[in-house]
Design an enzyme around this catalytic site. Structure first.
Site, PDB file in Angstrom:
ATOM      1  N   GLU A 286     -61.107 105.441  60.405  1.00  0.00           N
ATOM      2  CA  GLU A 286     -61.759 104.730  61.514  1.00  0.00           C
ATOM      3  C   GLU A 286     -63.118 104.942  61.617  1.00  0.00           C
ATOM      4  OE1 GLU A 286     -59.191 106.212  64.629  1.00  0.00           O
ATOM      5  OE2 GLU A 286     -57.505 105.020  63.695  1.00  0.00           O
TER       6      GLU A 286
ATOM      7  N   LYS B  60     -48.703 105.767  67.855  1.00  0.00           N
ATOM      8  CA  LYS B  60     -49.539 106.534  66.995  1.00  0.00           C
ATOM      9  C   LYS B  60     -49.395 108.072  67.071  1.00  0.00           C
ATOM     10  CE  LYS B  60     -54.089 105.654  64.967  1.00  0.00           C
ATOM     11  NZ  LYS B  60     -55.294 104.974  65.384  1.00  0.00           N
TER      12      LYS B  60
ATOM     13  N   ASP C  48     -57.100  97.264  63.101  1.00  0.00           N
ATOM     14  CA  ASP C  48     -57.381  98.508  63.966  1.00  0.00           C
ATOM     15  C   ASP C  48     -56.076  98.663  64.501  1.00  0.00           C
ATOM     16  OD1 ASP C  48     -57.947 100.703  65.630  1.00  0.00           O
ATOM     17  OD2 ASP C  48     -59.482  99.514  66.762  1.00  0.00           O
TER      18      ASP C  48
ATOM     19  N   ASP D  99     -66.087 108.729  67.918  1.00  0.00           N
ATOM     20  CA  ASP D  99     -65.072 107.883  68.236  1.00  0.00           C
ATOM     21  C   ASP D  99     -63.980 108.460  69.109  1.00  0.00           C
ATOM     22  OD1 ASP D  99     -62.938 106.123  68.381  1.00  0.00           O
ATOM     23  OD2 ASP D  99     -62.645 106.144  66.145  1.00  0.00           O
TER      24      ASP D  99
END
Ligand code: AMP
Length: 592
Positions: free
Chosen positions: A166, A70, A8, A189
């Site tokens: 994800e 990211k 992850d 999420d």
């Protein structure tokens, strides 16, 4: 022996998991941490600290700390938007870098260092080299963001067996332990940097993504920023005079207060020796109620995305069997009660929100290596893909939410006699007009010259399991192929916000539909107009007296309607002319 692992690679934190003897578990690093901050601190051009040591060093000297890389990966200055939370960002041309005292660093280089650190964890814990990995990415990552993630992995010495969305990873970690049977679930999420929502169907070990929605610029970092702004306002600080260290201390205090408020109903925010002219020490109190008011707008955004994903999947709230919460920010009680309000059920908290994505990635790695044979995974495209056709319209080849990997194609023809090339513009988006979608690339397809409308050109799109697109153009007259790799073309997307694209498509749905109908009707009218001119010029002798009076009058009405963009008139005239020319068309055919 090398192990296959799941990673992850998060905006704020990263984690690594493996499967041993059929059991997936997260590996703790040498310091015993299962979750590692996605942070890098530069000591020199090539000497770095990663994770918690980086954050600690960065607290003292924020100039050399890089976080949230990211958010930058696969972006340019034109696609990034106005993002407040990027540390030490610098731009050259349109290329983005993190700048520290020791040089400039590309986001994929920073991600590669984080991945190398995770690799070391595997080697330290298991004593085996880590060479292959499944890496997770937000469902809404576009092609370029995925490509650059793959590049980071390559730099870190990983062979990526799959990039996995994800929420799908979270569902995998959830679904594997549950009883068999059909279930529809939501994965909500909310992490540090991104929000992702997926509607999935689990059926006897088969996972199908029914729809996705999300926002690549919405997460815990934004909540921290709201809190920082609040502290600044409460303490009447002058933002112009704050130095990097003070900003860093504010941000740490905000994050700490936020996390404590998940447990407490009131917290004190204390920053001793802050040393701003306005405040020597900061010492204020924040209640959970006040905090919840501060984040209302942000949470509302996730609510509208939830409703859209449900309607995309053509489901009602009552169709949802379970709501899974993933990402550190779902520990906030207001997030949990919002989910309960939207989905009319208490969210399922059985998964550890920090670890389920890494666990799911490891399970996927296990599936690929044969450890979990029965589970199959179907993923979907987040936006439609297509090409521009006549009149500047978007011709969708692979619709949004199509299960991948997938392949689809269509036949096209030439609009001009003896045309030898066709410009193929590859588009991504939900708008009817090509100009409103994102252009992923453009290539020129050569084909044998043919009279107008006779060439048969096949265009095929294929998307592999990593979400990477390949476009094939084929001239069926000589079976010659042109293969187009998107990677070779600089992605020049005007707006990287997928959410915006979908919102725009909803907002402009009516005018877009009108524009498409008008364009299509006009194309047909222009064809009829030129066909009538040909008839008058070359086949006047075959016309009846009635046609001789009616058809020129209809032609002039038609040309007028084309000029006026008069859709109802165009449609009516196209239909009338089609009917009134049946006779002359068959007489011409007989004569030929
Ligand atoms: P993730 O990207 O899933 O690692 O989530 C990281 C985000 O979750 C960061 O913004 C954290 O500050 C936030 N977070 C972690 N723990 C908590 C907590 N107990 N309460 C509120 N936010 C949290």
């Amino acid at each position: 022996m090398s192990v296959v692992i799941g990673i992850d690679l998060g905006t704020t934190n990263s984690a690594i998991a493996v499967v041993e003897d059929g059991i997936p578990f997260v590996l703790a690093n040498e310091a015993g941490e299962r979750i590692m901050p996605s942070a890098l601190y530069t000591h020199s051009e090539a000497d770095f600290k990663i994770g918690s040591p980086a954050k600690r060093a960065g607290s003292l000297n924020p100039k050399n700390l890089i976080t949230s890389t990211k958010r930058l990966i696969g972006q340019t200055s034109t696609t990034i938007g106005t993002d407040q939370n990027l540390s030490n960002l610098t731009v050259e041309g349109t290329t983005l870098f993190h700048q520290t005292e020791h040089g400039k660093f590309r986001p994929e280089e920073v991600s590669a260092e984080i991945l190398k650190e995770l690799k070391r964890t595997v080697e330290f814990r298991l004593g085996t080299p880590a060479e292959e990995a499944v890496i997770t990415v937000p469902a809404y990552f576009n092609h370029n963001q995925r490509e650059q993630t793959l590049k980071a992995a390559e730099l870190a010495g990983f062979k990526v067996t799959r990039l996995l969305n994800e929420p799908t990873a979270a569902a995998l970690s959830y679904g594997l332990n549950r009883e068999k049977g059909k279930q529809t679930i939501i994965v909500y999420d909310l992490g540090g940097g991104t929000f992702d929502l997926s509607v999935l169907e689990l059926n006897d070990g088969v996972f199908q993504v029914l729809s996705t929605a999300g926002d690549t610029q919405l997460g815990g970092d934004d909540i921290d920023q709201l809190l920082v702004d609040w502290i600044i306002e409460q303490s009447q600080l002058n933002t112009q005079t704050l130095d990097d260290l003070q900003k860093q201390r504010l941000s740490e205090a905000a994050q700490q207060a936020k996390c404590e408020l998940s447990e407490e109903t009131e917290v004190s925010i204390t920053i001793p020796f802050f040393n701003a002219p306005e405040a020597e020490n900061i010492d204020i109190t924040l209640s959970r109620n006040e905090f919840e008011t501060l984040i209302t707008t942000l949470l509302k955004k996730t609510e509208s995305l939830c409703l859209r994903a449900l309607s995309d999947a053509e489901l009602e709230v009552s169709d949802i069997d379970s709501v899974i919460l993933v990402g550190g920010s779902t520990r906030i009680p207001a997030v949990r009660s919002l989910c309960e309000k939207i989905f009319k059920q208490a969210p399922n908290l059985s998964e550890n929100p920090d670890e389920s994505i890494a666990i799911g990635a490891a399970i996927q790695a296990g599936i690929l290596s044969g450890a979990f044979k029965k589970v199959l995974l179907l993923d979907v495209t987040p936006l439609s893909l297509g090409i521009e056709t006549f009149g500047g319209l978007m011709n969708v080849i692979i619709p949004r939410n199509t299960t991948i990997p997938c392949k689809a194609g269509e036949m096209f023809t030439n609009s001009i006699t003896n045309q030898k090339t066709m410009a193929v513009r590859v588009l991504q988006g939900e708008r009817e007009l090509a100009k409103d979608n994102w252009q992923l690339g453009e290539f020129e397809l050569e084909f044998q010259p043919q009279p107008k409308g006779q060439a048969r050109i096949g265009i095929q799109f294929s998307i592999d399991e990593n979400g990477v697109l390949e476009v094939l153009g084929r001239d069926t007259s000589d079976e010659s192929d042109t293969l187009f790799q998107i990677e070779d073309i600089a992605v020049n997307v005007a707006d990287s916000d997928v959410e915006q694209m979908i919102e725009d498509s909803v907002e402009h749905a009516f005018e877009d539909m009108h524009a498409r109908r008008l364009t299509e009707a006009k194309l047909k009218s222009k064809e009829l107009s030129s066909a009538l001119e040909t008839v008058f010029q070359h086949y006047g002798n075959l016309m009846t007296q009635e046609e001789e009076t009616e058809l020129p009058a209809l032609l002039s009405e038609l040309n007028q309607a084309i000029e006026n963009d008069d859709l109802p008139a165009l449609k009516a005239l196209n239909k009338t002319i089609d009917q009134k020319t049946l006779g002359i068309a068959s007489r011409i055919t007989e004569q030929l």
